[in-house]
Design a protein around this motif. Structure first.
Motif, PDB file in Angstrom:
ATOM      1  N   ARG A 184       8.652  88.886  -8.374  1.00 45.12           N
ATOM      2  CA  ARG A 184       9.207  87.634  -8.915  1.00 45.12           C
ATOM      3  C   ARG A 184       8.110  86.875  -9.657  1.00 45.12           C
ATOM      4  NH1 ARG A 184      12.926  89.785  -6.838  1.00 45.12           N
ATOM      5  NH2 ARG A 184      12.590  90.943  -8.740  1.00 45.12           N
ATOM      6  N   ALA A 208       7.970  85.807 -13.504  1.00 43.59           N
ATOM      7  CA  ALA A 208       7.762  84.426 -13.931  1.00 43.59           C
ATOM      8  C   ALA A 208       6.731  84.377 -15.054  1.00 43.59           C
ATOM      9  CB  ALA A 208       7.314  83.580 -12.749  1.00 43.59           C
ATOM     10  N   SER A 217       8.077  85.658 -18.302  1.00 49.94           N
ATOM     11  CA  SER A 217       9.134  84.881 -18.952  1.00 49.94           C
ATOM     12  C   SER A 217       8.597  83.859 -19.934  1.00 49.94           C
ATOM     13  CB  SER A 217       9.978  84.151 -17.909  1.00 49.94           C
ATOM     14  OG  SER A 217      10.578  85.082 -17.063  1.00 49.94           O
ATOM     15  N   LEU A 218       7.283  83.770 -20.053  1.00 50.97           N
ATOM     16  CA  LEU A 218       6.729  82.801 -20.996  1.00 50.97           C
ATOM     17  C   LEU A 218       5.912  83.555 -22.032  1.00 50.97           C
ATOM     18  CD1 LEU A 218       5.644  80.177 -18.382  1.00 50.97           C
ATOM     19  CD2 LEU A 218       7.425  79.894 -20.080  1.00 50.97           C
ATOM     20  N   PRO A 219       5.975  83.095 -23.285  1.00 51.07           N
ATOM     21  CA  PRO A 219       5.187  83.771 -24.319  1.00 51.07           C
ATOM     22  C   PRO A 219       3.702  83.708 -23.964  1.00 51.07           C
ATOM     23  CG  PRO A 219       6.696  82.184 -25.292  1.00 51.07           C
ATOM     24  CD  PRO A 219       6.742  81.972 -23.816  1.00 51.07           C
ATOM     25  N   LEU A 244       1.456  80.985 -25.691  1.00 51.96           N
ATOM     26  CA  LEU A 244       1.641  79.621 -25.201  1.00 51.96           C
ATOM     27  C   LEU A 244       0.972  79.453 -23.842  1.00 51.96           C
ATOM     28  CD1 LEU A 244       5.299  78.710 -26.206  1.00 51.96           C
ATOM     29  CD2 LEU A 244       3.216  78.656 -27.520  1.00 51.96           C
ATOM     30  N   VAL A 285      -2.079  76.873 -22.861  1.00 52.93           N
ATOM     31  CA  VAL A 285      -1.984  75.925 -21.747  1.00 52.93           C
ATOM     32  C   VAL A 285      -3.148  76.131 -20.786  1.00 52.93           C
ATOM     33  CG1 VAL A 285      -0.652  75.359 -19.690  1.00 52.93           C
ATOM     34  CG2 VAL A 285       0.512  75.602 -21.868  1.00 52.93           C
ATOM     35  N   PHE A 325      -6.226  73.834 -19.600  1.00 55.70           N
ATOM     36  CA  PHE A 325      -6.371  73.561 -18.172  1.00 55.70           C
ATOM     37  C   PHE A 325      -7.808  73.775 -17.710  1.00 55.70           C
ATOM     38  CE2 PHE A 325      -6.211  75.124 -13.754  1.00 55.70           C
ATOM     39  CZ  PHE A 325      -5.590  74.056 -13.140  1.00 55.70           C
ATOM     40  N   LEU A 367      13.963  82.186  -9.832  1.00 52.08           N
ATOM     41  CA  LEU A 367      12.908  82.503 -10.801  1.00 52.08           C
ATOM     42  C   LEU A 367      12.558  81.273 -11.632  1.00 52.08           C
ATOM     43  CD1 LEU A 367      11.172  84.785 -12.088  1.00 52.08           C
ATOM     44  CD2 LEU A 367      12.974  84.995 -13.792  1.00 52.08           C
ATOM     45  N   LEU A 426      10.643  78.789  -9.643  1.00 54.05           N
ATOM     46  CA  LEU A 426       9.254  79.225  -9.474  1.00 54.05           C
ATOM     47  C   LEU A 426       8.441  78.904 -10.734  1.00 54.05           C
ATOM     48  CD1 LEU A 426       7.262  80.863  -7.656  1.00 54.05           C
ATOM     49  CD2 LEU A 426       7.933  82.867  -8.967  1.00 54.05           C
ATOM     50  N   ILE A 427       9.004  79.270 -11.899  1.00 48.61           N
ATOM     51  CA  ILE A 427       8.307  79.004 -13.157  1.00 48.61           C
ATOM     52  C   ILE A 427       8.039  77.516 -13.311  1.00 48.61           C
ATOM     53  CG2 ILE A 427       8.470  79.129 -15.672  1.00 48.61           C
ATOM     54  CD1 ILE A 427      10.214  81.589 -15.325  1.00 48.61           C
ATOM     55  N   ILE A 458       5.214  76.219 -10.950  1.00 43.76           N
ATOM     56  CA  ILE A 458       3.867  76.624 -11.374  1.00 43.76           C
ATOM     57  C   ILE A 458       3.440  75.826 -12.601  1.00 43.76           C
ATOM     58  CG2 ILE A 458       2.434  78.528 -12.211  1.00 43.76           C
ATOM     59  CD1 ILE A 458       4.323  80.448 -10.745  1.00 43.76           C
ATOM     60  N   LEU A 459       4.345  75.782 -13.594  1.00 43.71           N
ATOM     61  CA  LEU A 459       4.009  75.065 -14.827  1.00 43.71           C
ATOM     62  C   LEU A 459       3.736  73.596 -14.556  1.00 43.71           C
ATOM     63  CD1 LEU A 459       6.444  76.408 -17.556  1.00 43.71           C
ATOM     64  CD2 LEU A 459       3.965  76.628 -17.454  1.00 43.71           C
ATOM     65  N   ILE A 493       0.225  73.141 -13.258  1.00 38.94           N
ATOM     66  CA  ILE A 493      -0.790  73.393 -14.301  1.00 38.94           C
ATOM     67  C   ILE A 493      -0.779  72.282 -15.350  1.00 38.94           C
ATOM     68  CG2 ILE A 493      -1.505  74.942 -16.159  1.00 38.94           C
ATOM     69  CD1 ILE A 493      -0.485  77.258 -14.549  1.00 38.94           C
ATOM     70  N   LEU A 494       0.417  71.959 -15.858  1.00 35.25           N
ATOM     71  CA  LEU A 494       0.508  70.997 -16.958  1.00 35.25           C
ATOM     72  C   LEU A 494       0.073  69.600 -16.529  1.00 35.25           C
ATOM     73  CD1 LEU A 494       3.792  72.130 -18.697  1.00 35.25           C
ATOM     74  CD2 LEU A 494       1.453  72.416 -19.484  1.00 35.25           C
ATOM     75  N   LEU A 529       8.591  74.736 -22.707  1.00 36.43           N
ATOM     76  CA  LEU A 529       8.367  75.997 -21.993  1.00 36.43           C
ATOM     77  C   LEU A 529       9.570  76.372 -21.143  1.00 36.43           C
ATOM     78  CD1 LEU A 529       4.602  75.574 -21.104  1.00 36.43           C
ATOM     79  CD2 LEU A 529       5.613  77.211 -22.667  1.00 36.43           C
ATOM     80  N   ILE A 567      12.257  77.832 -23.329  1.00 38.81           N
ATOM     81  CA  ILE A 567      11.988  79.228 -23.661  1.00 38.81           C
ATOM     82  C   ILE A 567      12.267  80.135 -22.460  1.00 38.81           C
ATOM     83  CG2 ILE A 567      10.173  80.858 -24.316  1.00 38.81           C
ATOM     84  CD1 ILE A 567       8.964  78.616 -25.998  1.00 38.81           C
ATOM     85  N   ALA A 568      11.807  79.704 -21.267  1.00 40.95           N
ATOM     86  CA  ALA A 568      12.028  80.525 -20.071  1.00 40.95           C
ATOM     87  C   ALA A 568      13.528  80.733 -19.827  1.00 40.95           C
ATOM     88  CB  ALA A 568      11.373  79.867 -18.860  1.00 40.95           C
TER      89      ALA A 568
END
Lengths: 319, 342
Positions: A139, A143, A146-148, A151, A155, A159, B15, B18-19, B22-23, B26-27, B315, B318-319
């Motif tokens: 999973r 995850a 699922s992101l380019p 990008l 990020v 960070f 999913l 979860l994304i 996490i984002l 971080i962001l 983001l 897009i996800a």
């Protein structure tokens, strides 16, 4: 035809010959196939020349010379004295592509080492131990997938940016941003390999040689590292090779957008950072040479990786 | 089929959570969004306190995540800094369709994004259609003459293009068609933007501005996709059913396009379906070089200002699209390939 004339003799000779030489090892066979792969040899030669360029070059020019600015000779077109011209503050672009190339290659190699370690570890745990670890890790992999990547890289660059101090090593100072780039490329590019390793472990762990090893009392650790890993090595090697090409491009993208390696340390990518402005002023040499070196390196590695894939896995089909 | 779709959608919910988690972490740590809000003057400490309370940045991160998720209209805020909650929030959270407000632009993220969406869709859509047409053309052309000189040249070119950073292609195209052509007195193409400022916007003008960005975006993908088309066609072209089709007396053209291409394009469908959502973010470099007013530039600007509601919105959009297109790809694949059942 010539082939039919010498056929009988050859068979006899071959048989005599064969009884004399050692049987070919797997690695020997792979090397034989690799050598016959014309593109792979071209790739190898290209990379050899490029490495010679950045190694011999650094014996000719010092790093201090590559970072030395002389604003009286800024943005000079290529000449005998400066074959690749000079940049906005009068540094020799030739010297900077040499030291920039070193950094670009170091970043690519180390980040691939990191991503191979992460990817293999995650793939092994998910594929061999399975169950809960498998679903959690997969999973997580999904995850990230699922992101380019670009990008995500930008990020992460933001960070980590400025959090890593400069590093002095072997009498040279490396900007902390170099380490940041290695980390972020390593942290984002393991997903493909993790899935690859997981699927080979899923197949390999069911095979008889694993059963035999277990019957002989081998521990999980021994089975995973000494018995299965060598059998899963070929795709890892190919992925690592192609990963280097990818890492060089990714470093170039991040540095081009200004979030990568910071001055005075140069990389091929960061040298082109201000190139968009130089375009309309007609100063093509500012971006042409570093870009050309990127293309040649990536091309060489892609050729090499392609040959490696054919050599290590003769069953694989070529695209 | 319907059961498959519903099951996959339900599977994707954890999913996406979860994304987003996490984002969010971080962001939240990529920089100081307040640093640039005060304009040229440095933000004073009192001002900073006020802004933090106003934007909800004084809350612990898990509370900020909950607010982002379900809104804060049930929570009493301390708006004047005396430590007592006195006012309810106004956000409704992403689960109720509210992406929050941009720190920099002080307006809803959904407005900010939808302003930038059309230019990106126009650019990427055109580039993608062009890519697919060219990839099919080039791929079929070389599959029909495998290992000929033309095929070898195309193979070599694809390898070279595939090894190029997109910005180097863009810079080279700019240099040739905008700079050198202009110097030589030839008709040249514009370098930046979507249209000339101060002139009426016409289709022809936007099209002229699109030529170079579209070419930059497509060349690498054409190189990659045409290899898939070529190997797909090569595999199919020697199979029995193609021989049967010829034996029936069908014309070469008909066999090629109706019988062979249909099967050969199956891997391409997967490729396209999985790549489409990434197009939204894929234009970052190209939009930057050509100053195209799209989502890629929005992303870079938001990253500069640590404007994380915008980054989160972009983001997650897009996800979500990735998840949806993965399901769609499987469905389309099943529709065109009757051997596959969902």
């Amino acid at each position: 035809m010539a082939a039919s004339q010498r056929s009988i003799d050859d068979v006899v000779n071959l048989q005599q010959h064969d009884s004399l030489v050692m049987p070919r090892t797997l690695a020997g066979l792979a090397w034989m196939r690799f050598r016959r792969h014309r593109m792979a040899m071209v790739g190898l030669i290209m990379l050899g020349l490029l490495i010679a360029y950045i190694v011999i070059g650094s014996l000719v020019f010092t790093e201090a010379f590559a970072n030395f600015n002389n604003t009286r000779i800024r943005v000079q077109p290529p000449s005998l004295e400066h074959p690749f011209g000079t940049d906005e503050i009068g540094r020799s672009i030739l010297a900077r592509t040499i030291y920039g190339g070193q950094i670009s290659l170091i970043i690519a190699l180390l980040s691939v080492l990191l991503s191979i370690t992460i990817g293999t570890a995650i793939g092994v745990i998910a594929g061999y131990y399975g169950k809960l670890a498998d679903s959690v890790l997969m999973r997580f992999t999904e995850a990230v997938l699922s992101l380019p990547t670009l990008l995500l890289l930008l990020v992460m660059a933001k960070f980590f940016g400025g959090r890593v101090p400069d590093l002095a090593l072997l009498g040279r100072t490396f900007s902390g941003s170099v380490i940041v780039i290695i980390l972020i490329i390593g942290f984002t590019s393991w997903t493909y390999l993790a899935r690859l390793v997981r699927s080979s472990y899923l197949t390999l762990k069911e095979q008889d040689f694993v059963l035999a090893a277990r019957a002989l009392g081998a521990s999980d650790r021994q089975i995973v590292l000494r018995h299965i890993l060598p059998n899963a090595m070929a795709p890892i090697l190919v992925a690592a090779t192609l990963g280097i090409a990818n890492a060089i491009l990714q470093e170039a993208y991040i540095s081009f957008l200004g979030l990568g390696v910071q001055a005075p340390t140069a990389t091929w990518g960061s040298m082109m950072q201000g190139a968009t402005g130089a375009i309309t002023r007609g100063q093509w040499w500012l971006w042409f040479f570093p870009g050309l070196l990127i293309v040649l390196t990536v091309l060489g590695i892609n050729f090499l990786g392609d040959g490696l894939r054919d050599a290590l896995d003769p069953r694989s089909q070529r695209g | 089929m319907l059961r498959f779709i519903v099951r996959r959608l339900i599977q994707s919910i954890p999913l996406l959570f979860l994304i987003s988690a996490i984002l969010f972490v971080i962001l939240n740590n990529i920089g100081d969004p307040l640093a640039t809000l005060g304009g040229r003057q440095r933000t004073s400490a009192a001002e900073r306190d006020r802004l933090e309370r106003q934007l909800g940045l004084d809350q612990p991160i898990h509370m900020q995540y909950i607010f982002w998720l379900i809104g804060n209209d049930w929570f009493q805020f301390d708006s004047d800094g005396d430590g007592v909650g006195d006012r309810y929030g106004t956000r409704r959270g992403i689960l109720r369709g509210d992406l929050g407000s941009s720190f920099r632009e002080r307006r809803p993220v959904s407005d900010v994004i939808s302003d930038r969406l059309p230019p990106t869709l126009l650019l990427m859509g055109t580039a993608y259609v062009f890519t697919i047409i060219m990839a099919l053309g080039v791929g079929i052309y070389s599959a029909l003459r495998p290992y000929s000189r033309a095929d070898n040249v195309i193979t070599a070119l694809s390898f070279i293009l595939y090894s190029m950073p997109i910005f180097w292609i863009a810079l080279s195209l700019l240099w040739i068609f905008a700079v050198t052509f202009k110097q030589a007195g030839l008709p040249y193409l514009p370098t930046v933007g979507m249209y000339e400022p101060g002139q009426p916007v016409t289709v022809a003008q936007v099209a002229r501005h699109m030529v170079l960005p579209v070419l930059s975006l497509s060349l690498i993908s054409i190189a990659g996709y045409s290899r898939y088309v070529r190997s797909g066609m090569l595999e199919v072209i020697n199979s029995d059913y193609i021989r049967t089709a010829y034996a029936k007396g069908l014309s070469g053209r008909r066999v090629l396009y109706r019988h062979a291409l249909k099967n050969a394009s199956l891997p391409l469908v997967t490729l396209i379906g999985l790549d489409i959502p990434f197009l939204l973010g894929g234009a970052v470099v190209t939009e930057q070089i050509f100053s195209w007013p799209g989502m890629g530039q929005l992303f870079i600007n938001a990253l500069d200002g640590a404007d994380f509601p915008v980054l989160m919105g972009l983001l997650m959009l897009i996800a979500l699209l990735v998840v949806i297109f993965q399901i769609l790809t499987d469905v389309v694949y099943a529709l065109i390939d009757p051997r596959i059942r969902l």
